[in-house]
Design a protein around this motif. Structure first.
Motif: not given
Length: 558
Positions: A184-198
């Motif tokens: 959380t303290a070094r989140w990627p600049r591009e959006e992280a997509d968690f759709t449909g993932r575990r």
């Protein structure tokens, strides 16, 4: 991409001072960090006409608000209060959109500050100060950066932040996981997509409480690994109306003055009675009103003794646990989410926007690490002590920071006699007024250890520190003084005073990051001054008024 921060490497051996190249002429000041503290310190030093440079490790200004861009990141102090007060014009021109601003909005505000006051020209980005060595003969600091640059400066101001050094999760097998890993303290600049993932989230402190509800909206399955449940209070966040903003702006001069006089940098009525003086019905009504208010400080300020009396504190803790039980459908899960074993407020409380209700979703599972600790991370997931391997596609670490001292000890700082700051602080930080550590002259820390810092509205404390440092530097220059150092006697007295005040509270009863307890091997020392920002401000002002008592002023060098 595995974004887990690498383990710290041991500092290099310290070469002699004359082995470090110098720049002529030296700068007047170097500021480390371009977050709120660094931006304001640069602005004030430039007003003095000082040749000043700021070095910032990130790719833009913003400090913690540049790095902490995870979904749901927002401030836990009201936007209209968590902002600079030094410019009435800035107060009037900037318009906040929500009660609690999100990270993107706070970052836009800090970019506006940098641009409005033309600060960017003196800020060097993507550059980390790795070493600082004090030249005792010339009263100068010699700095080295990770880009190979060497800089010499009279004054060095560490504005590197209380929550900027990421804590390594320290879990065996962390590098073996085959899927994406985020912190959380070094989140990627591009959006992280968690759709449909575990997804696995490890950690339920402030960042975990904020990110978990939003990940749950996308993930097919979300498994939360919790070591210690958090006390989380409802934020009641909402858009600010135009009428509210207008009213705030009209009252800003008086409000800003009141902030500076307050104990915590937030303006509120202070309690006058003990929680044990009133009946249960009255007490419950007071807690309910605070719960509905949506302010972290509301419950803490309900009564005078919540942070000093265990019995009084338990009345609040029991109330919050009852609220958790009323929100979470499954009684067993509700109990696992209910904090026990440490007093309310002794770990930083969190603001809840749908956090507890998230555990009512069928795809969300809570794993209590007190029952089944994590044994290792595997290529496919997380294995716990019961032998189960939790199969996941993505891991999110919400494991926090090496707070308050981490960013100050990350560079190799070498003071008088070749003593390093790491050596000086091996048993915990020591300094005078949270500003200067003896043997490290001309090195100032902004909202560092043994100051109110993390127990207050940070912007208010930042402004107080920056203004004291600026006035001090102006005094030194106008009197031909080239060195200020803390006296060992004053340093010892202040450090003991801070510890004594903390011992009279419930804070030491919790294994919190306030004590460094979240970092293996870190000395257990309460890192903040609990006497109040108002009392602290007066102590700093009194030292300056009396000719900087507790400090030794000398120079110029022969």
């Amino acid at each position: 991409m595995n974004a887990t921060p690498p383990p710290a490497t041991p500092p290099p051996a310290t070469p002699p001072v004359d082995a470090l190249p110098a720049v002529t002429p030296p700068l007047d000041a170097v500021v480390v960090g371009a977050g709120p503290a660094g931006l304001y310190q640069l602005h004030r030093l430039r007003e003095l006409g000082l040749r000043t440079r700021v070095f910032e490790a990130g790719g833009d200004v913003g400090g913690t608000w540049y790095w902490n861009r995870y979904p749901g990141a927002r401030c836990d102090i009201e936007s209209m209060s968590y902002s600079f007060s030094f410019s009435p014009e800035l107060d009037q021109e900037w318009v906040w959109s929500e009660k609690y601003a999100t990270q993107p909005e706070i970052l836009r505000y800090l970019h506006h500050v940098a641009d409005r006051f033309s600060l960017r020209g003196d800020i060097t980005l993507n550059t980390r100060v790795t070493r600082a060595v004090y030249d005792e003969e010339r009263h100068l600091w010699q700095l080295s950066t990770d880009t190979g640059e060497s800089v010499t400066t009279r004054f060095l101001v560490m504005a590197s932040g209380c929550t900027s050094t990421v804590k390594d999760p320290g879990i065996p097998g962390a590098d073996s996981f085959a899927g994406p890993v985020h912190h959380t303290a070094r989140w990627p600049r591009e959006e992280a997509d968690f759709t449909g993932r575990r997804v696995a989230v490890i950690g339920t402190g402030s960042s975990g409480v904020q990110v978990i509800p939003l990940i749950a909206e996308q993930a097919a399955e979300l498994t939360v690994f919790q070591r210690t449940p958090a006390y989380a209070l409802p934020a009641r966040n909402r858009p600010l109306t135009a009428a509210e903003v207008t009213e705030w702006k009209a009252g800003y001069p008086e409000f800003r003055a009141a902030q500076r006089r307050s104990k915590g940098g937030s303006v509120c009525e202070m309690p006058t009675r003990s929680a044990l003086e009133v009946g249960e019905a009255e007490r419950t009504a007071a807690y309910e009103a605070a719960w509905q208010e949506g302010l972290l400080s509301a419950i803490l300020r309900s009564y005078t003794d919540i942070l000093v009396n265990e019995e009084a504190n338990e009345t609040v803790a029991a109330f919050i646990r009852s609220k958790i039980g009323s929100i979470v459908d499954d009684p067993r899960t509700a109990e696992r989410l209910s904090p026990r074993g440490f007093p309310f407020g002794t770990k930083r409380p969190c603001l809840d926007t749908g956090y507890y209700a998230t555990y009512n979703k069928p795809q969300v599972t809570l794993v209590d690490l007190r029952e089944t600790p994590i044994e290792e991370i595997t290529p496919k997931g997380v294995r716990t002590a019961d032998g189960r391997e939790h199969l996941v596609d993505v891991i999110v670490h919400a494991t926090g920071f090496d707070s308050v001292t981490g960013s100050l000890l990350a560079p190799d700082i070498v003071g008088k006699g070749g003593v390093t700051l790491r050596e000086k602080w091996a048993d915990g930080p020591v300094n005078q007024l949270g500003l200067v550590s003896a043997g490290f002259p001309n090195l100032f820390t902004v909202t560092g250890p043994l100051s109110p810092s993390v127990l207050t509205n940070m912007v208010v404390s930042i402004e107080q520190h920056v203004e004291w440092i600026t006035d001090c530097v102006a005094h030194l220059r106008s009197n031909g003084i080239t060195e200020i150092d803390a006296t060992p006697e004053a340093e010892a007295a202040w450090t003991a005073h801070v510890a004594e005040l903390a011992s009279g509270t419930l804070y030491p009863a919790a294994d919190s990051w306030y004590l460094g307890a979240n970092v293996p091997g870190k000395p257990r020392v309460f890192l903040a001054y609990v006497g109040g920002a108002d009392r602290y401000r007066e102590a700093c002002a009194a030292s300056a008024r009396d000719g900087y008592t507790g400090f030794t002023l000398s120079g110029p060098p022969a």
